[in-house]
Scaffold this active site. Structure first.
Site, PDB file in Angstrom:
ATOM      1  N   THR A  21       0.783  -1.284  -0.049  1.00  0.00           N
ATOM      2  CA  THR A  21      -0.120   0.025   0.064  1.00  0.00           C
ATOM      3  C   THR A  21       0.724   1.275   0.197  1.00  0.00           C
ATOM      4  O   THR A  21       1.857   1.340   0.669  1.00  0.00           O
ATOM      5  CB  THR A  21      -0.903   0.118   1.330  1.00  0.00           C
ATOM      6  OG1 THR A  21      -1.763   1.424   1.258  1.00  0.00           O
ATOM      7  CG2 THR A  21      -0.291   0.029   2.485  1.00  0.00           C
ATOM      8  N   SER A  23      -0.679   3.827   0.886  1.00  0.00           N
ATOM      9  CA  SER A  23      -1.465   5.089   1.598  1.00  0.00           C
ATOM     10  C   SER A  23      -0.997   5.541   3.036  1.00  0.00           C
ATOM     11  O   SER A  23      -0.870   6.966   3.085  1.00  0.00           O
ATOM     12  CB  SER A  23      -2.990   4.445   2.297  1.00  0.00           C
ATOM     13  OG  SER A  23      -3.749   3.939   1.048  1.00  0.00           O
ATOM     14  N   LYS A  72     -13.918  -4.656   3.628  1.00  0.00           N
ATOM     15  CA  LYS A  72     -14.560  -3.438   3.134  1.00  0.00           C
ATOM     16  C   LYS A  72     -16.128  -4.000   3.545  1.00  0.00           C
ATOM     17  O   LYS A  72     -17.037  -3.194   3.920  1.00  0.00           O
ATOM     18  CB  LYS A  72     -14.502  -3.162   1.504  1.00  0.00           C
ATOM     19  CG  LYS A  72     -13.392  -2.159   1.553  1.00  0.00           C
ATOM     20  CD  LYS A  72     -13.325  -1.748   0.029  1.00  0.00           C
ATOM     21  CE  LYS A  72     -12.288  -0.868  -0.332  1.00  0.00           C
ATOM     22  NZ  LYS A  72     -12.303  -0.394  -1.568  1.00  0.00           N
ATOM     23  N   ASN A  93     -14.900   1.790   3.383  1.00  0.00           N
ATOM     24  CA  ASN A  93     -13.403   2.173   3.385  1.00  0.00           C
ATOM     25  C   ASN A  93     -13.003   2.932   4.401  1.00  0.00           C
ATOM     26  O   ASN A  93     -11.322   2.828   4.484  1.00  0.00           O
ATOM     27  CB  ASN A  93     -12.957   2.479   1.866  1.00  0.00           C
ATOM     28  CG  ASN A  93     -13.279   3.988   1.540  1.00  0.00           C
ATOM     29  OD1 ASN A  93     -14.106   4.707   2.324  1.00  0.00           O
ATOM     30  ND2 ASN A  93     -12.328   4.418   0.567  1.00  0.00           N
ATOM     31  N   ASP A 108     -14.526   6.163  -1.848  1.00  0.00           N
ATOM     32  CA  ASP A 108     -14.357   5.638  -3.188  1.00  0.00           C
ATOM     33  C   ASP A 108     -15.083   6.264  -4.553  1.00  0.00           C
ATOM     34  O   ASP A 108     -14.481   6.846  -5.269  1.00  0.00           O
ATOM     35  CB  ASP A 108     -14.416   4.043  -3.624  1.00  0.00           C
ATOM     36  CG  ASP A 108     -13.313   3.334  -2.833  1.00  0.00           C
ATOM     37  OD1 ASP A 108     -11.910   3.932  -2.644  1.00  0.00           O
ATOM     38  OD2 ASP A 108     -13.455   2.137  -2.705  1.00  0.00           O
ATOM     39  N   GLY A 132     -17.991  -3.918 -15.765  1.00  0.00           N
ATOM     40  CA  GLY A 132     -17.650  -4.476 -14.321  1.00  0.00           C
ATOM     41  C   GLY A 132     -18.873  -4.086 -13.274  1.00  0.00           C
ATOM     42  O   GLY A 132     -19.599  -3.130 -13.544  1.00  0.00           O
ATOM     43  N   GLY A 135     -17.649  -4.089  -6.275  1.00  0.00           N
ATOM     44  CA  GLY A 135     -17.804  -3.181  -5.235  1.00  0.00           C
ATOM     45  C   GLY A 135     -17.375  -1.955  -5.887  1.00  0.00           C
ATOM     46  O   GLY A 135     -18.140  -0.813  -5.625  1.00  0.00           O
ATOM     47  N   TYR A 227      -4.528   1.590 -10.992  1.00  0.00           N
ATOM     48  CA  TYR A 227      -3.690   2.880 -10.667  1.00  0.00           C
ATOM     49  C   TYR A 227      -2.788   3.202 -11.839  1.00  0.00           C
ATOM     50  O   TYR A 227      -2.162   4.369 -11.890  1.00  0.00           O
ATOM     51  CB  TYR A 227      -2.895   2.776  -9.431  1.00  0.00           C
ATOM     52  CG  TYR A 227      -3.888   2.222  -8.205  1.00  0.00           C
ATOM     53  CD1 TYR A 227      -5.105   2.714  -7.989  1.00  0.00           C
ATOM     54  CD2 TYR A 227      -3.059   1.397  -7.387  1.00  0.00           C
ATOM     55  CE1 TYR A 227      -5.641   2.231  -6.647  1.00  0.00           C
ATOM     56  CE2 TYR A 227      -3.788   0.701  -6.324  1.00  0.00           C
ATOM     57  CZ  TYR A 227      -5.027   1.366  -6.111  1.00  0.00           C
ATOM     58  OH  TYR A 227      -5.909   0.845  -5.020  1.00  0.00           O
TER      59      TYR A 227
HETATM   60  P1  NAP Z   1     -14.810  -6.959  -7.121  1.00  0.00           P
HETATM   61  O1  NAP Z   1     -15.823  -6.553  -6.203  1.00  0.00           O
HETATM   62  O2  NAP Z   1     -13.709  -8.326  -6.836  1.00  0.00           O
HETATM   63  O3  NAP Z   1     -15.159  -6.810  -8.502  1.00  0.00           O
HETATM   64  C1  NAP Z   1     -14.359  -7.215  -9.773  1.00  0.00           C
HETATM   65  C2  NAP Z   1     -14.770  -7.101 -11.036  1.00  0.00           C
HETATM   66  O4  NAP Z   1     -13.868  -7.369 -12.145  1.00  0.00           O
HETATM   67  C3  NAP Z   1     -16.274  -7.773 -11.266  1.00  0.00           C
HETATM   68  O5  NAP Z   1     -17.050  -7.027 -12.265  1.00  0.00           O
HETATM   69  C4  NAP Z   1     -15.655  -9.149 -11.775  1.00  0.00           C
HETATM   70  O6  NAP Z   1     -16.828  -9.701 -12.704  1.00  0.00           O
HETATM   71  C5  NAP Z   1     -14.506  -8.562 -12.832  1.00  0.00           C
HETATM   72  N1  NAP Z   1     -13.451  -9.563 -13.256  1.00  0.00           N
HETATM   73  C6  NAP Z   1     -12.644 -10.227 -12.374  1.00  0.00           C
HETATM   74  N2  NAP Z   1     -11.943 -10.977 -13.132  1.00  0.00           N
HETATM   75  C7  NAP Z   1     -12.409 -10.822 -14.557  1.00  0.00           C
HETATM   76  C8  NAP Z   1     -12.222 -11.654 -15.608  1.00  0.00           C
HETATM   77  N3  NAP Z   1     -11.058 -12.607 -15.695  1.00  0.00           N
HETATM   78  N4  NAP Z   1     -12.734 -11.383 -16.651  1.00  0.00           N
HETATM   79  C9  NAP Z   1     -13.735 -10.465 -16.818  1.00  0.00           C
HETATM   80  N5  NAP Z   1     -14.256  -9.665 -15.793  1.00  0.00           N
HETATM   81  C10 NAP Z   1     -13.501  -9.814 -14.451  1.00  0.00           C
HETATM   82  O7  NAP Z   1     -13.341  -5.903  -7.083  1.00  0.00           O
HETATM   83  P2  NAP Z   1     -13.408  -4.223  -6.757  1.00  0.00           P
HETATM   84  O8  NAP Z   1     -13.414  -4.013  -5.438  1.00  0.00           O
HETATM   85  O9  NAP Z   1     -14.893  -3.835  -7.579  1.00  0.00           O
HETATM   86  O10 NAP Z   1     -12.322  -3.412  -7.472  1.00  0.00           O
HETATM   87  C11 NAP Z   1     -12.117  -3.573  -9.089  1.00  0.00           C
HETATM   88  C12 NAP Z   1     -10.880  -2.952  -9.569  1.00  0.00           C
HETATM   89  O11 NAP Z   1     -10.990  -1.278  -9.297  1.00  0.00           O
HETATM   90  C13 NAP Z   1      -9.602  -3.397  -8.870  1.00  0.00           C
HETATM   91  O12 NAP Z   1      -8.630  -3.553  -9.906  1.00  0.00           O
HETATM   92  C14 NAP Z   1      -9.138  -2.485  -7.871  1.00  0.00           C
HETATM   93  O13 NAP Z   1      -7.824  -2.502  -7.666  1.00  0.00           O
HETATM   94  C15 NAP Z   1      -9.859  -1.127  -8.538  1.00  0.00           C
HETATM   95  N6  NAP Z   1     -10.036   0.036  -7.504  1.00  0.00           N
HETATM   96  C16 NAP Z   1      -9.288   0.996  -7.534  1.00  0.00           C
HETATM   97  C17 NAP Z   1      -9.736   2.254  -6.337  1.00  0.00           C
HETATM   98  C18 NAP Z   1      -8.820   3.236  -6.781  1.00  0.00           C
HETATM   99  O14 NAP Z   1      -8.795   3.933  -5.714  1.00  0.00           O
HETATM  100  N7  NAP Z   1      -8.228   3.698  -7.837  1.00  0.00           N
HETATM  101  C19 NAP Z   1     -10.551   1.846  -5.418  1.00  0.00           C
HETATM  102  C20 NAP Z   1     -11.196   0.621  -5.547  1.00  0.00           C
HETATM  103  C21 NAP Z   1     -10.972  -0.440  -6.443  1.00  0.00           C
HETATM  104  P3  NAP Z   1     -17.501 -10.966 -12.215  1.00  0.00           P
HETATM  105  O15 NAP Z   1     -18.920 -10.344 -11.534  1.00  0.00           O
HETATM  106  O16 NAP Z   1     -17.900 -11.593 -13.365  1.00  0.00           O
HETATM  107  O17 NAP Z   1     -16.810 -11.782 -11.339  1.00  0.00           O
END
Ligand code: NAP
Length: 277
Positions: A21, A23, A72, A93, A108, A132, A135, A227
């Site tokens: 992290t 942070s 979370k 978060n 977020d 997507g 979360g 990121y």
């Molecule tokens: P999550 O709840 O686990 O959701 C993951 C998403 O990705 C779901 O829609 C999932 O689809 C899809 N996915 C995963 N593997 C896949 C694959 N092989 N093919 C197609 N779709 C796939 O995760 P999250 O917390 O939403 O985080 C998602 C992303 O956002 C991460 O990369 C995270 O690092 C980023 N993020 C960034 C910030 C920031 O501050 N910039 C904050 C939060 C999150 P299914 O529903 O089909 O499984």
């Protein structure tokens, strides 16, 4: 280096793992800049230890914490109060300790919107295509739906896209779902104004693109919550699209959390510099 004293207030990150992290770097730079006597530490907290760690926020008199994967959602029943936005998202978060009462927030979605606004990108009246339905999609979707002309969701697991679309559509009826196998998919991709990847595709080297790069054109603004400059962003940029990565969202979700803990404006430029170091 600031001195830690008997008066120093603690903020922490609870996650599992937390080793990578950024942070602490960002938040400690903010404490140093504002002169607030606080420090930020990352703790590796396994799922079985979450309840005890949350109780420690009260017993150790901490200002609050950030939560990351996998805590979370699991933290919700352990809190005294949850902000309505975090209730909708189903994830917290940021926790603020108000005299022993633990209040949960999710910064977020607001962080993402602030990163767009800072880049001069308006969502109002725009057609937005969100890839997507996890979360992060729920967090940013909560805000997108309030401003966009339309919000179209595509997700590998269609049931999850439909559930999220139904929930967001209740906030404002502009939401629909499309499958990548739909004959209208390519045309839709060409017509939208903003494409946002909220999937984790692009995190790991060798990941497939979440959308066919042939669909991008110079009218598009293409955002990724990841990121760094993902292969999807590189492809979009090479087709002339404007691109935004997730570093601005990371910055702003942290800045908003700092403001919740301290009640003072976050030194955003200092935090941005710390993230870039
Ligand atoms: P999550 O709840 O686990 O959701 C993951 C998403 O990705 C779901 O829609 C999932 O689809 C899809 N996915 C995963 N593997 C896949 C694959 N092989 N093919 C197609 N779709 C796939 O995760 P999250 O917390 O939403 O985080 C998602 C992303 O956002 C991460 O990369 C995270 O690092 C980023 N993020 C960034 C910030 C920031 O501050 N910039 C904050 C939060 C999150 P299914 O529903 O089909 O499984």
């Amino acid at each position: 280096m600031r001195e830690i004293s008997g008066r120093t207030k603690t903020v922490a990150l609870f996650g599992y793992p937390v080793e990578h992290t950024k942070s602490p770097h960002m938040q400690n730079a903010a404490f140093a800049e504002t002169g607030i006597d606080g420090c930020y530490i990352a703790f590796s907290v396994s799922p079985g230890e979450l309840s005890g760690a949350v109780q420690a926020i009260r017993s150790l008199g901490m200002l609050g914490v950030n939560l990351t994967i996998p805590h979370k959602e699991a933290v919700l029943p352990l809190l005294d109060e949850i902000d309505p936005e975090a209730v909708f998202i189903g994830a917290v978060n940021t926790i603020v300790n108000r005299n022993g009462r633990l209040c949960g927030y999710n910064t977020d979605g607001r962080g993402f919107m602030r990163s767009l606004a800072e880049a001069g990108i308006a969502v109002a009246g725009k057609r937005v295509f969100m890839l997507g339905a996890g979360g992060a999609a729920r967090a940013v979707g909560y805000y997108l739906v309030q401003e966009a002309a339309s919000l179209i969701i595509a997700n590998r697991t269609k049931d999850k896209a439909e559930q999220l679309a139904a929930d967001l559509d209740r906030l404002r009826p502009v939401v629909s779902v499309i499958a990548s196998s739909d004959p209208g998919y390519a045309a839709l991709c060409g017509e939208v104004d903003i494409v946002i990847n909220t999937t984790s595709l692009g995190l790991k080297e060798g990941d497939a693109l979440p959308i066919d790069s042939a669909f991008f054109n110079p009218r598009h603004t293409v955002c990724d919550l990841i990121y760094h400059r993902t292969p999807m962003l590189q492809a979009a940029s090479s087709q002339g699209a404007r691109i935004i990565d997730g570093s601005g969202m990371l910055l702003w979700q942290g800045a908003l959390a700092f403001e919740l803990w301290t009640g003072q404006p976050a030194p955003v430029d200092i935090m941005r510099k710390a993230l870039g170091d």
